[in-house]
Design an enzyme around this catalytic site. Sequence first.
Site, PDB file in Angstrom:
ATOM      1  N   ASP A  13     -49.487  -5.437   9.888  1.00  0.00           N
ATOM      2  CA  ASP A  13     -48.881  -6.444   9.028  1.00  0.00           C
ATOM      3  C   ASP A  13     -48.013  -5.833   7.945  1.00  0.00           C
ATOM      4  O   ASP A  13     -48.121  -4.647   7.654  1.00  0.00           O
ATOM      5  CB  ASP A  13     -50.005  -7.187   8.294  1.00  0.00           C
ATOM      6  CG  ASP A  13     -50.508  -8.358   9.105  1.00  0.00           C
ATOM      7  OD1 ASP A  13     -51.424  -9.009   8.621  1.00  0.00           O
ATOM      8  OD2 ASP A  13     -49.977  -8.608  10.201  1.00  0.00           O
ATOM      9  N   LYS A  32     -45.476 -10.655   8.571  1.00  0.00           N
ATOM     10  CA  LYS A  32     -44.956 -11.976   8.268  1.00  0.00           C
ATOM     11  C   LYS A  32     -44.696 -12.090   6.778  1.00  0.00           C
ATOM     12  O   LYS A  32     -45.621 -11.928   5.987  1.00  0.00           O
ATOM     13  CB  LYS A  32     -45.975 -13.050   8.665  1.00  0.00           C
ATOM     14  CG  LYS A  32     -45.991 -13.344  10.139  1.00  0.00           C
ATOM     15  CD  LYS A  32     -47.063 -14.332  10.459  1.00  0.00           C
ATOM     16  CE  LYS A  32     -48.376 -13.611  10.557  1.00  0.00           C
ATOM     17  NZ  LYS A  32     -49.522 -14.455  10.768  1.00  0.00           N
ATOM     18  N   MET A  38     -51.253 -15.755  -2.112  1.00  0.00           N
ATOM     19  CA  MET A  38     -49.955 -16.356  -1.730  1.00  0.00           C
ATOM     20  C   MET A  38     -49.515 -17.402  -2.745  1.00  0.00           C
ATOM     21  O   MET A  38     -48.973 -18.437  -2.370  1.00  0.00           O
ATOM     22  CB  MET A  38     -50.067 -17.017  -0.333  1.00  0.00           C
ATOM     23  CG  MET A  38     -50.510 -16.062   0.740  1.00  0.00           C
ATOM     24  SD  MET A  38     -51.059 -16.904   2.233  1.00  0.00           S
ATOM     25  CE  MET A  38     -52.719 -17.421   1.802  1.00  0.00           C
TER      26      MET A  38
HETATM   27  N1  SAH Z   1     -56.393 -10.938   4.443  1.00  0.00           N
HETATM   28  C1  SAH Z   1     -55.810 -10.612   3.179  1.00  0.00           C
HETATM   29  C2  SAH Z   1     -55.012 -11.745   2.608  1.00  0.00           C
HETATM   30  C3  SAH Z   1     -53.815 -12.115   3.423  1.00  0.00           C
HETATM   31  S1  SAH Z   1     -52.892 -13.423   2.710  1.00  0.00           S
HETATM   32  C4  SAH Z   1     -56.935 -10.159   2.217  1.00  0.00           C
HETATM   33  O1  SAH Z   1     -58.106 -10.346   2.510  1.00  0.00           O
HETATM   34  O2  SAH Z   1     -56.577  -9.643   1.158  1.00  0.00           O
HETATM   35  C5  SAH Z   1     -51.634 -12.529   1.909  1.00  0.00           C
HETATM   36  C6  SAH Z   1     -51.811 -12.583   0.407  1.00  0.00           C
HETATM   37  O3  SAH Z   1     -52.832 -11.687  -0.008  1.00  0.00           O
HETATM   38  C7  SAH Z   1     -50.622 -12.149  -0.374  1.00  0.00           C
HETATM   39  O4  SAH Z   1     -49.654 -13.180  -0.462  1.00  0.00           O
HETATM   40  C8  SAH Z   1     -51.225 -11.873  -1.716  1.00  0.00           C
HETATM   41  O5  SAH Z   1     -51.523 -13.058  -2.401  1.00  0.00           O
HETATM   42  C9  SAH Z   1     -52.551 -11.265  -1.323  1.00  0.00           C
HETATM   43  N2  SAH Z   1     -52.513  -9.786  -1.325  1.00  0.00           N
HETATM   44  C10 SAH Z   1     -52.838  -8.978  -0.316  1.00  0.00           C
HETATM   45  N3  SAH Z   1     -52.746  -7.691  -0.681  1.00  0.00           N
HETATM   46  C11 SAH Z   1     -52.387  -7.700  -1.973  1.00  0.00           C
HETATM   47  C12 SAH Z   1     -52.146  -6.675  -2.933  1.00  0.00           C
HETATM   48  N4  SAH Z   1     -52.268  -5.380  -2.640  1.00  0.00           N
HETATM   49  N5  SAH Z   1     -51.799  -7.044  -4.184  1.00  0.00           N
HETATM   50  C13 SAH Z   1     -51.682  -8.338  -4.510  1.00  0.00           C
HETATM   51  N6  SAH Z   1     -51.904  -9.331  -3.649  1.00  0.00           N
HETATM   52  C14 SAH Z   1     -52.233  -9.028  -2.404  1.00  0.00           C
END
Ligand code: SAH
Length: 459
Positions: A247, A269, A382
């Site tokens: 991803d 995405k 998000m």
């Molecule tokens: N499965 C992932 C989330 C995916 S949705 C998890 O468990 O973290 C994608 C969202 O995750 C992004 O839009 C943001 O809001 C958040 N996100 C993921 N990694 C991040 C990071 N390193 N810093 C800030 N937000 C993050």
Amino acid sequence: MERLPLFLDIESKLCIVIGGGEVAFRKANLLVQAGGRLQVIAPDLCASMESLCGESQAKIIRGEFVPSHLQGANLVFAATNSLEVNTAVSETAKRLGIPVNVVDQPELCSFIVPAIVDRSPIVVAISSGGASPILARSIKGLIDSLLPARIDRLAALLRRMRGSVKKLIPSISERTRFWEKVLESDIPELVYSGKEEQAKERIEQRALRAPSAVGEVYLVGAGPGDPELLTLKALRLMHQADVVLYDRLVSEPILAKLRPDAEKIFVGKARADHAVPQESINSMLLRFAKQGKRVLRLKGGDPFIFGRGGEEIETLAAAGISFQVVPGITAASGCATYAGIPLTHRDYSQSVRFLTGHIREGGVPLNWALLASEQQTLAFYMGLSGLEIICKQLTRHGMSEDMPIAIIEQGTTRHQKVCVSTLRDINERIQEFDIQPPTLIIVGRVVALRDRLNWYGEA
Ligand code: SAH
């Protein structure tokens, strides 16, 4: 090499321990673990030694050591606090040709006891030759953490299958190659994930020259960005995969840890830009697995938290493809910690909610009245493009405009930025800070603790 490492068979053999204290107990316990017939000589025994002797039906001689005690012994340990007794034991044993160890006195020993990682039947022995037992112990910790938790099961399975494979493949060199291939294949991984029956069948199929054509899919959470937040399991599978579908949120330093020859496919995405539709990802996973490949689906954070992991495994399950799911540290947890914000706190927040801030037409389908109450923490994923609506809805439903809010951009990575403000002012602040996605939004009183605790994780 200062000493020759050997593994001694002491099953039912007479092994004598002189001394009845805790140190003597630890040696006696080792002997019992390895199946030795224990005999303890000491005027007094500590409680643990008493019960060990009771359980293992050891013979106890309650009294002072005399040289005739060592008659017929195969191995001797001295662990008394008298130099005189220890020396007498050592001299007698050496005269009788019995291997002897005197605890903490290398000059009186004919052998030393290594630091041991016991995953029987796999046993790793480490020695620093007495140079630094503490260093040996720390190496032991390192090896212990590197070995897969179920390596004992794998070894036991391979032992069970040795005989039948030997019959099918009589040539030693062919058999050696066979076992090497088994260990390079996905078979160990099947055992590590508890699918021993399947692993056994695969070994049989391979030995009958009928290798299975179907691979496996690993759905793995890569955590929020810092490669040190990968789990050991994630790392192990990353080293094995033939193909990797990753991803946008999987960071560069994490990708650098993949097997160099693995095929890497970006299926990221962005929010508004669905680079590869979910259906294509699902069908790619299927196609590669059917080609017999080990396919790694690497996702940011945790695969089951806003990761559509559920949809991907549904497709795999329907097609009968074997898969594993490995949790990862989710963004809320990683970002909060690295920004110095505890997600819950006894006084300020008794629960935490992971929410989507993704705006669909007509607004975010969330129960704002529930979210606007105090004593909880809200973690929005998000949510950057919907930030204004989030703040408006929360205040409209009764949350104070002074409620602290933090926005963490690229949390846990070297590019981490943290912007802290209130619901009233945050929209202005993020312009100043030039905040860009991906961001994690945290709303709640716990955000204010950041300054008080004054602790920030290392990115
Ligand atoms: N499965 C992932 C989330 C995916 S949705 C998890 O468990 O973290 C994608 C969202 O995750 C992004 O839009 C943001 O809001 C958040 N996100 C993921 N990694 C991040 C990071 N390193 N810093 C800030 N937000 C993050």
